[in-house]
Design a protein around this motif. Structure first.
Motif, PDB file in Angstrom:
ATOM      1  N   ALA A 130       0.831  -1.215   0.000  1.00 29.83           N
ATOM      2  CA  ALA A 130       0.000   0.000   0.000  1.00 29.83           C
ATOM      3  C   ALA A 130       0.855   1.252   0.000  1.00 29.83           C
ATOM      4  N   VAL A 131       1.939   1.266   0.770  1.00 29.38           N
ATOM      5  CA  VAL A 131       2.786   2.461   0.842  1.00 29.38           C
ATOM      6  C   VAL A 131       3.534   2.672  -0.470  1.00 29.38           C
ATOM      7  N   PHE A 132       4.024   1.591  -1.076  1.00 27.28           N
ATOM      8  CA  PHE A 132       4.704   1.757  -2.364  1.00 27.28           C
ATOM      9  C   PHE A 132       3.752   2.344  -3.408  1.00 27.28           C
ATOM     10  N   ALA A 133       2.502   1.910  -3.378  1.00 28.27           N
ATOM     11  CA  ALA A 133       1.536   2.440  -4.346  1.00 28.27           C
ATOM     12  C   ALA A 133       1.155   3.882  -4.029  1.00 28.27           C
ATOM     13  N   ALA A 134       1.092   4.242  -2.737  1.00 26.25           N
ATOM     14  CA  ALA A 134       0.633   5.586  -2.345  1.00 26.25           C
ATOM     15  C   ALA A 134       1.746   6.611  -2.319  1.00 26.25           C
ATOM     16  N   ALA A 135       3.017   6.173  -2.318  1.00 26.82           N
ATOM     17  CA  ALA A 135       4.114   7.134  -2.217  1.00 26.82           C
ATOM     18  C   ALA A 135       4.257   7.951  -3.501  1.00 26.82           C
ATOM     19  N   GLY A 136       4.037   7.339  -4.633  1.00 29.54           N
ATOM     20  CA  GLY A 136       4.183   8.059  -5.896  1.00 29.54           C
ATOM     21  C   GLY A 136       5.586   7.980  -6.440  1.00 29.54           C
ATOM     22  N   GLU A 137       5.750   8.337  -7.715  1.00 24.81           N
ATOM     23  CA  GLU A 137       7.049   8.198  -8.372  1.00 24.81           C
ATOM     24  C   GLU A 137       8.093   9.138  -7.790  1.00 24.81           C
ATOM     25  N   ARG A 138       7.709  10.351  -7.434  1.00 20.80           N
ATOM     26  CA  ARG A 138       8.674  11.336  -6.942  1.00 20.80           C
ATOM     27  C   ARG A 138       9.275  10.935  -5.595  1.00 20.80           C
ATOM     28  N   GLN A 139       8.525  10.208  -4.766  1.00 22.40           N
ATOM     29  CA  GLN A 139       8.998   9.825  -3.428  1.00 22.40           C
ATOM     30  C   GLN A 139       9.401   8.343  -3.350  1.00 22.40           C
ATOM     31  N   LEU A 140       9.545   7.725  -4.524  1.00 21.88           N
ATOM     32  CA  LEU A 140       9.802   6.278  -4.526  1.00 21.88           C
ATOM     33  C   LEU A 140      11.113   5.928  -3.832  1.00 21.88           C
ATOM     34  N   PHE A 141      12.165   6.721  -4.065  1.00 19.77           N
ATOM     35  CA  PHE A 141      13.483   6.413  -3.507  1.00 19.77           C
ATOM     36  C   PHE A 141      13.927   7.429  -2.460  1.00 19.77           C
ATOM     37  N   THR A 142      12.997   8.062  -1.762  1.00 19.95           N
ATOM     38  CA  THR A 142      13.337   9.018  -0.709  1.00 19.95           C
ATOM     39  C   THR A 142      13.035   8.415   0.661  1.00 19.95           C
ATOM     40  N   ALA A 143      13.506   9.121   1.688  1.00 21.48           N
ATOM     41  CA  ALA A 143      13.248   8.646   3.053  1.00 21.48           C
ATOM     42  C   ALA A 143      11.772   8.698   3.402  1.00 21.48           C
ATOM     43  N   ALA A 144      11.002   9.520   2.667  1.00 21.63           N
ATOM     44  CA  ALA A 144       9.570   9.597   2.942  1.00 21.63           C
ATOM     45  C   ALA A 144       8.868   8.274   2.635  1.00 21.63           C
ATOM     46  N   ASN A 145       9.406   7.510   1.693  1.00 19.76           N
ATOM     47  CA  ASN A 145       8.890   6.156   1.437  1.00 19.76           C
ATOM     48  C   ASN A 145       9.496   5.238   2.498  1.00 19.76           C
ATOM     49  N   TRP A 146       8.951   5.350   3.704  1.00 22.12           N
ATOM     50  CA  TRP A 146       9.589   4.791   4.905  1.00 22.12           C
ATOM     51  C   TRP A 146       9.668   3.266   4.914  1.00 22.12           C
ATOM     52  N   VAL A 147       8.913   2.573   4.076  1.00 24.05           N
ATOM     53  CA  VAL A 147       8.961   1.108   4.113  1.00 24.05           C
ATOM     54  C   VAL A 147      10.313   0.575   3.659  1.00 24.05           C
ATOM     55  N   TRP A 148      11.057   1.358   2.870  1.00 27.32           N
ATOM     56  CA  TRP A 148      12.390   0.906   2.457  1.00 27.32           C
ATOM     57  C   TRP A 148      13.261   0.581   3.678  1.00 27.32           C
ATOM     58  N   GLY A 149      13.400   1.510   4.560  1.00 27.47           N
ATOM     59  CA  GLY A 149      14.350   1.316   5.655  1.00 27.47           C
ATOM     60  C   GLY A 149      13.770   0.764   6.932  1.00 27.47           C
ATOM     61  N   THR A 150      12.454   0.904   7.106  1.00 21.94           N
ATOM     62  CA  THR A 150      11.861   0.563   8.401  1.00 21.94           C
ATOM     63  C   THR A 150      11.262  -0.831   8.449  1.00 21.94           C
ATOM     64  N   LEU A 151      10.616  -1.230   7.385  1.00 25.34           N
ATOM     65  CA  LEU A 151       9.805  -2.439   7.455  1.00 25.34           C
ATOM     66  C   LEU A 151      10.636  -3.697   7.726  1.00 25.34           C
ATOM     67  N   GLY A 152      11.892  -3.705   7.238  1.00 28.37           N
ATOM     68  CA  GLY A 152      12.737  -4.875   7.484  1.00 28.37           C
ATOM     69  C   GLY A 152      12.944  -5.152   8.964  1.00 28.37           C
ATOM     70  N   TRP A 153      13.021  -4.100   9.793  1.00 28.55           N
ATOM     71  CA  TRP A 153      13.217  -4.286  11.230  1.00 28.55           C
ATOM     72  C   TRP A 153      11.958  -4.856  11.886  1.00 28.55           C
ATOM     73  N   PHE A 154      10.803  -4.496  11.378  1.00 31.22           N
ATOM     74  CA  PHE A 154       9.585  -5.082  11.923  1.00 31.22           C
ATOM     75  C   PHE A 154       9.415  -6.543  11.477  1.00 31.22           C
ATOM     76  N   PHE A 155       9.959  -6.880  10.303  1.00 36.08           N
ATOM     77  CA  PHE A 155      10.022  -8.294   9.924  1.00 36.08           C
ATOM     78  C   PHE A 155      10.864  -9.075  10.930  1.00 36.08           C
ATOM     79  N   VAL A 156      11.957  -8.475  11.384  1.00 37.95           N
ATOM     80  CA  VAL A 156      12.815  -9.118  12.383  1.00 37.95           C
ATOM     81  C   VAL A 156      12.026  -9.410  13.665  1.00 37.95           C
ATOM     82  N   LEU A 157      11.238  -8.428  14.116  1.00 36.71           N
ATOM     83  CA  LEU A 157      10.427  -8.633  15.319  1.00 36.71           C
ATOM     84  C   LEU A 157       9.389  -9.731  15.109  1.00 36.71           C
TER      85      LEU A 157
END
Length: 401
Positions: free
Chosen positions: A121-148
Motif C-alpha cells: 500500500a505504501v509503495f503504491a501511495a508514495a508516488g514516483e517522486r517519493q519512490l526512492f526518498t526517506a519519505a517512502n519509509w517502508v524501504w528502511g523501516t519495514l525490514g526491522w519489523f520483519f525481524v520482530l
C-alpha cells in the motif's frame, strides 16, 4: 511411645522406589545447575538482543521515518494512506515489541502478512517522486519489523519476507517506467534492506549460541570440580569415621588379648556388640541400595539377631533421600541402645515425605545401661528422645525437613 507398643509384630512390606536414596551425589544437583546455567545465560543474551532489535525498529520508525513522512506529505500520491500505514505499523510494532520482550510474541505469520499488505500500500501511495526518498519509509523501516515478527525462528523466514518486500518494490519500480538509474537505486536499496536486518538477526542467534556453549563448558567444569571435591570430602569423612569405629573395636580386642577383659562379662559382651554394630553400619553406608536408612537399620537388627536377641523390624512408608549425616544421627543412638538390649526388641520406622521417625522399645532392667543415652539434639534437624520406667526402655530419633 504408645504407637510403638501397639505396632504390629510382623514387618510391613514396603515398596522400594527405583531411585537411589541416600547421599545426594554431587552429580544430581550439579547436573541440574549445568542445565540451568547455560539456559539462563542464553536467555539473558537473547533478551539483550531482543531489546536492541525492538529499540532499532521503533527508533528508526519514529526518529527517521516520521519526520520524512511529515515533511513530504503534500507530495505523496495518497498522503492519508502513507500516514495511516505509518500509524498502523507504529501501534502494531509497539505491541509486538512489548509482547516479544515479555516472552509471548504475537503470531508471526499474521503479523508478517499485515506488514506485507502495508508494504504494498505504501509503495503504491508514495508516488514516483517519493519512490526512492526517506519519505517512502517502508524501504528502511519495514525490514526491522520483519525481524520482530519472526524472532526466535529460522533465518529462512526472514529472508522470505525480505525477498517478498524486494519483489513488491520491484513491481513498484517497474510500474513507474524504470530507467538504468532506477534499477541501480533499486539494487542498492534492496542490498541495504537485506544486509542490516539479516546481520542483526543472524548475529544475535550466533551470540546466543556461543553464550550457551561457553556457559555449558563453564558449568561442566564447575560440575567436575564439585564432584571431585565431594568425593574427596566423602572419602576423608569415611576414613575419619572408620578410624573412630576401628579404635573402639581395637580397644575391646586389645583388652581381650591382654587378658584385661573377661569374655563372659556382660559389659564386655555389650561393648563387643556395640563395636560390631557400628562397624557393620559403617560398611552398610556405602552399599548401593534403594533405601540406605532401612538397609543400615536392617544390618544392625541382623547383628542383634545373630547375638540371640529376638527383634521385630516394622517399616511404614518409604524414607525420602537423606544425607549420610542425617542417617547417622537417626541410627547411631538406637544402635547403642540396641547393643544394650536384653530379652527382645522392636524397631519401628515410620516415614513420610518430610519426616522420618525411628523408635526402639526393649525391656528395662536394673542398673544403668552400658552405653548411656546420647545427649539431647533438640537444636538440629534430628531430635532424640529417651525414656525408661522400670518396665521398658524407649528411644526415638526424629528427622523433619
Amino acid at each position: 511411645m504408645s504407637a510403638d507398643l501397639n505396632a504390629p509384630a510382623h514387618p510391613v512390606d514396603v515398596a522400594e522406589t527405583p531411585a537411589r536414596h541416600g547421599v545426594p551425589t554431587p552429580r544430581e544437583p550439579v547436573s541440574a545447575a549445568a542445565l540451568a546455567a547455560p539456559a539462563a545465560v542464553a536467555h539473558a543474551s537473547d533478551r539483550g538482543a531482543r531489546i536492541a532489535a525492538v529499540a532499532i525498529a521503533l527508533a528508526w520508525h519514529v526518529a527517521i521515518a516520521l519526520p520524512a513522512v511529515l515533511s513530504a506529505r503534500a507530495e505523496f500520491a495518497a498522503p492519508a494512506v502513507v500516514l495511516g500505514a505509518w500509524i498502523l505499523v507504529a501501534v502494531t510494532g509497539a505491541v509486538a515489541g512489548v509482547r516479544l520482550l515479555r516472552g509471548s510474541p504475537l503470531p508471526p505469520w499474521p503479523l508478517a502478512g499485515l506488514l506485507l499488505v502495508v508494504d504494498a500500500a505504501v509503495f503504491a501511495a508514495a508516488g514516483e517522486r517519493q519512490l526512492f526518498t526517506a519519505a517512502n519509509w517502508v524501504w528502511g523501516t519495514l525490514g526491522w519489523f520483519f525481524v520482530l515478527a519472526v524472532w526466535g525462528r529460522r533465518v529462512v523466514g526472514l529472508i522470505a519476507l525480505l525477498s517478498t518486500h524486494a519483489l513488491i518494490a520491484l513491481v513498484a519500480v517497474l510500474g513507474h517506467g524504470p530507467d538504468p538509474a532506477d534499477v541501480a537505486r533499486y539494487v542498492m536499496y534492496v542490498y541495504g534492506t537485506f544486509s542490516l536486518p539479516v546481520a542483526v538477526f543472524v548475529g544475535s542467534t550466533v551470540i546466543v549460541g556461543l553464550a550457551r556453549e561457553r556457559a555449558a563448558v563453564s558449568a561442566a567444569g564447575h560440575a567436575i570440580a564439585a564432584e571431585r571435591d565431594a568425593a574427596e570430602r566423602g572419602l576423608r569423612e569415611r576414613r575419619e569415621r572408620l578410624a573412630l569405629v576401628s579404635s573402639a573395636a581395637g580397644r575391646v580386642l586389645g583388652d581381650l588379648a591382654a587378658g584385661q577383659a573377661d569374655p563372659d562379662d556382660p559389659d564386655v559382651q555389650r561393648r563387643c556388640v556395640l563395636a560390631a554394630a557400628r562397624l557393620r553400619r559403617l560398611i552398610a553406608e556405602s552399599d548401593d541400595v534403594p533405601d540406605p536408612l532401612l538397609h543400615e537399620l536392617r544390618a544392625a537388627a541382623d547383628l542383634a539377631e545373630r547375638n540371640g536377641l529376638p527383634i521385630d523390624l516394622v517399616t511404614i512408608g518409604t524414607p525420602p533421600p537423606l544425607p549420610v549425616e542425617v542417617r547417622r544421627r537417626l541410627a547411631d543412638p538406637l544402635t547403642g541402645t540396641l547393643a544394650d538390649a536384653r530379652g527382645w526388641a522392636r524397631l519401628t520406622v515410620v516415614s513420610g515425605p518430610d519426616e522420618v521417625v525411628v523408635s526402639l522399645v526393649t525391656p528395662d532392667r536394673e542398673g544403668p545401661e552400658a552405653t548411656g543415652p546420647p545427649p539431647e539434639q533438640d537444636g538440629g534437624p534430628v531430635q532424640y528422645l529417651y525414656e525408661r520406667d522400670g518396665n521398658i526402655r524407649w528411644a526415638q530419633t526424629r528427622w523433619r525437613r
